[in-house]
Write a protein that holds these residues in place. Structure first.
Motif, short mmCIF file in Angstrom:
data_model
loop_
_atom_site.label_atom_id
_atom_site.label_comp_id
_atom_site.label_asym_id
_atom_site.label_seq_id
_atom_site.Cartn_x
_atom_site.Cartn_y
_atom_site.Cartn_z
N ALA A 1 52.84 -22.08 -39.04
CA ALA A 1 52.35 -20.85 -39.66
C ALA A 1 52.67 -19.64 -38.77
O ALA A 1 53.07 -18.59 -39.26
CB ALA A 1 50.86 -20.95 -39.93
N LEU A 2 52.50 -19.82 -37.44
CA LEU A 2 52.73 -18.70 -36.52
C LEU A 2 54.19 -18.26 -36.50
O LEU A 2 54.49 -17.11 -36.22
CB LEU A 2 52.28 -19.08 -35.10
CG LEU A 2 50.77 -19.23 -34.90
CD1 LEU A 2 50.48 -19.71 -33.48
CD2 LEU A 2 50.06 -17.91 -35.17
N CYS A 3 55.10 -19.19 -36.79
CA CYS A 3 56.53 -18.87 -36.77
C CYS A 3 56.89 -17.77 -37.77
O CYS A 3 57.92 -17.12 -37.63
CB CYS A 3 57.38 -20.11 -37.05
SG CYS A 3 57.49 -21.20 -35.63
N MET A 4 56.06 -17.58 -38.79
CA MET A 4 56.29 -16.49 -39.74
C MET A 4 55.69 -15.18 -39.22
O MET A 4 55.74 -14.16 -39.89
CB MET A 4 55.68 -16.85 -41.10
CG MET A 4 56.44 -17.92 -41.86
SD MET A 4 58.08 -17.35 -42.36
CE MET A 4 57.66 -16.29 -43.74
N GLU A 5 55.11 -15.24 -38.01
CA GLU A 5 54.47 -14.09 -37.37
C GLU A 5 53.55 -13.35 -38.33
O GLU A 5 53.72 -12.17 -38.61
CB GLU A 5 55.54 -13.20 -36.75
CG GLU A 5 56.51 -14.10 -35.96
CD GLU A 5 57.26 -13.44 -34.85
OE1 GLU A 5 58.01 -12.50 -35.15
OE2 GLU A 5 57.09 -13.88 -33.68
N PRO A 6 52.53 -14.08 -38.83
CA PRO A 6 51.61 -13.50 -39.81
C PRO A 6 50.63 -12.53 -39.15
O PRO A 6 50.43 -12.58 -37.94
CB PRO A 6 50.88 -14.73 -40.36
CG PRO A 6 50.87 -15.68 -39.22
CD PRO A 6 52.15 -15.46 -38.47
#
Lengths: 252, 217
Positions: free
Chosen positions: A159-164
């Motif tokens: 999820a963090l890889c999409m830099e939410p």
């Protein structure tokens, strides 16, 4: 908390109502979440906690009211849904890693498909976040080769890889063996310390005390009570909150 | 008159085998492409599309392949479509195969846990990306034994093309048998050829299954 006064909330829910047929799942939900704020949602099963956070990234539609995420009004339009989903990360109770892809591929897929990142950039980002959840050494394995706690940490990294701008957690530790709960909670505490905006559906009251700015109690699709954790745990206002806390804290 | 089973007879059977292979390949390719569309339609978010595909599957699963080949061969000609025989038969097999493969793959798509599609949606992937990257790769693994099983059925089912004049493997066997009066020998050879075609497919399928199982264990 005073620095956030006057700033537009990152998430704003206003009079949100949702039905499944004749069953009303959410009733008059009003909730604003500021940038950097950490919210813990709790309540008995079937109280609508998961439904509430699933409305924020439109995994569930809603019939009445208004949801605004980072300035985008969430409607049924694909454009609005895309805009919101690209800012909102989600972690599920059952991890939902893609079993046919390696850990690294799990993390690079969405950035490459949605953000159109090239492979090298996506892999560099993925390795950074996998390192942050301390699982970089497993990058080339498949999800089924990892323990539950490791899988959930990968799901957080994915999820963090999409830099939410905000992370939603839907009972992230409920499917874990007791000895693995801590490693996932530690990861979430670290994320909170870095300033991530978080909404967590969880029964981990220790986590709520440690990181929540506000604890929200829901029952039968309504928000019954919300307070800072000290107040929430020491002086709950409503009978139903007291009963719930009595049951939850009994085992601790 | 009886001259026994020699090289000429065997070559005649191999000529028939050529048609069996060709029809199988066309039916599987056509059935694969259209079957995927049927499966996607059967699981589409639109009720009208789902119902239409359910109807299609019901009709083609519920009537004999033999009748469908007749309709494709004579029916299309009656409608004024002058198609070469092998095209008409290929259409018949494709329509039939896409109903069966479509239903097999529909079941497999539905067997992929709902959370997979949700996780991909939450990451911002669109329908096409979710299907291609997440749902279908898992569905095909689930469907693989049934798909290979159907392919084997299909290879043997091409013998029905004999009804509209194709001299494929089974029909070639019948002709040779009628000439040399050795039905046991000839149909033994024909059966062995079918077996040599189908058995490796089943073996390959079992091996792929084991490989996938090891990778995602």
């Amino acid at each position: 908390m005073s620095h956030a006064q006057g700033e537009a909330p990152l998430i704003h829910m206003e009079g949100v109502e949702k039905w499944y047929g004749a069953f009303q799942a959410l009733t008059n939900i009003n909730l604003s979440v500021r940038r950097g704020e950490k919210i813990v949602l709790c309540g008995p099963s079937g109280s609508g906690k998961s439904t509430l956070i699933r409305c924020i990234n439109h995994l569930e539609g809603y019939q009445k009211g208004r949801i605004v995420v980072d300035g985008t009004v969430l409607s049924n339009s694909m454009k609005a849904i895309d805009a919101v989903r690209s800012e909102v990360g989600m972690v599920f109770q059952s991890f939902n890693l893609f079993p046919h892809l390696t850990i690294l591929q799990n993390c690079t897929l969405a950035p490459m498909r949605v953000r159109k990142a090239d492979r090298a950039t996506a892999e560099a980002t993925a390795r950074r976040y996998l390192d942050r959840v301390r699982i970089l050494d497993q990058a080339d394995k498949y999800p089924a080769q990892l323990s539950g706690g490791q899988q959930q940490r990968v799901a957080i990294a994915r999820a963090l890889c999409m830099e939410p701008k905000v992370m939603l957690f839907d009972e992230p530790t409920s499917a874990l063996d007791p000895e693995m709960v801590k490693e996932v909670l530690d990861t979430m505490v670290g994320l909170a310390a870095d300033g991530m905006t978080m909404i967590c559906v969880t029964h981990e009251m220790g986590f709520a005390r440690q990181v929540a700015d506000r604890v929200i109690f829901m029952a039968k699709g309504e928000i019954i009570e919300e307070a800072a954790p000290e107040t929430f745990f020491s002086a709950p206002q409503h009978q139903r909150t007291r009963e719930f806390l009595g049951q939850i804290l009994q085992g601790h | 008159m009886s001259k026994g089973f020699g090289a000429a007879e065997f070559l005649f059977l191999l000529e028939g085998l050529k048609w069996t292979l060709l029809l199988s390949a066309v039916a599987f390719a056509g059935g694969g492409v259209f079957g995927l569309l049927v499966a996607l339609g059967r699981t589409a978010p639109y009720a009208a599309v789902r119902r239409a595909m359910a109807g299609y599957i019901a009709v083609f699963q519920g009537t004999p392949l033999l009748m469908q080949l007749f309709v494709a061969y004579y029916g299309l000609a009656l409608l004024g479509l002058k198609l070469p025989a092998w095209v008409a038969v290929a259409i018949g097999f494709t329509l039939n195969a896409s109903a069966f493969l479509g239903d097999i793959w529909r079941g497999a798509i539905e067997a992929v846990p709902r959370g997979q599609d949700e996780a991909a949606s939450a990451l911002g992937l669109h329908y096409g990306q979710r299907m291609r990257d997440i749902v279908l790769p898992q569905a095909f693994r689930i469907a693989q034994p049934a798909t290979v099983g159907y392919l084997v059925q299909l290879i043997k089912g091409t013998s029905l093309a004999a009804i509209v004049g194709f001299i494929e493997l089974a029909r070639a066997g019948q002709i040779v048998s009628n000439q040399i009066f050795e039905p046991i020998l000839v149909f033994g050879v024909v059966g062995a050829i079918y077996f040599c075609l189908c058995w490796p497919l089943s073996l390959l399928s079992a091996r792929l299954e084991a490989k996938f199982a090891a990778a995602t264990r």
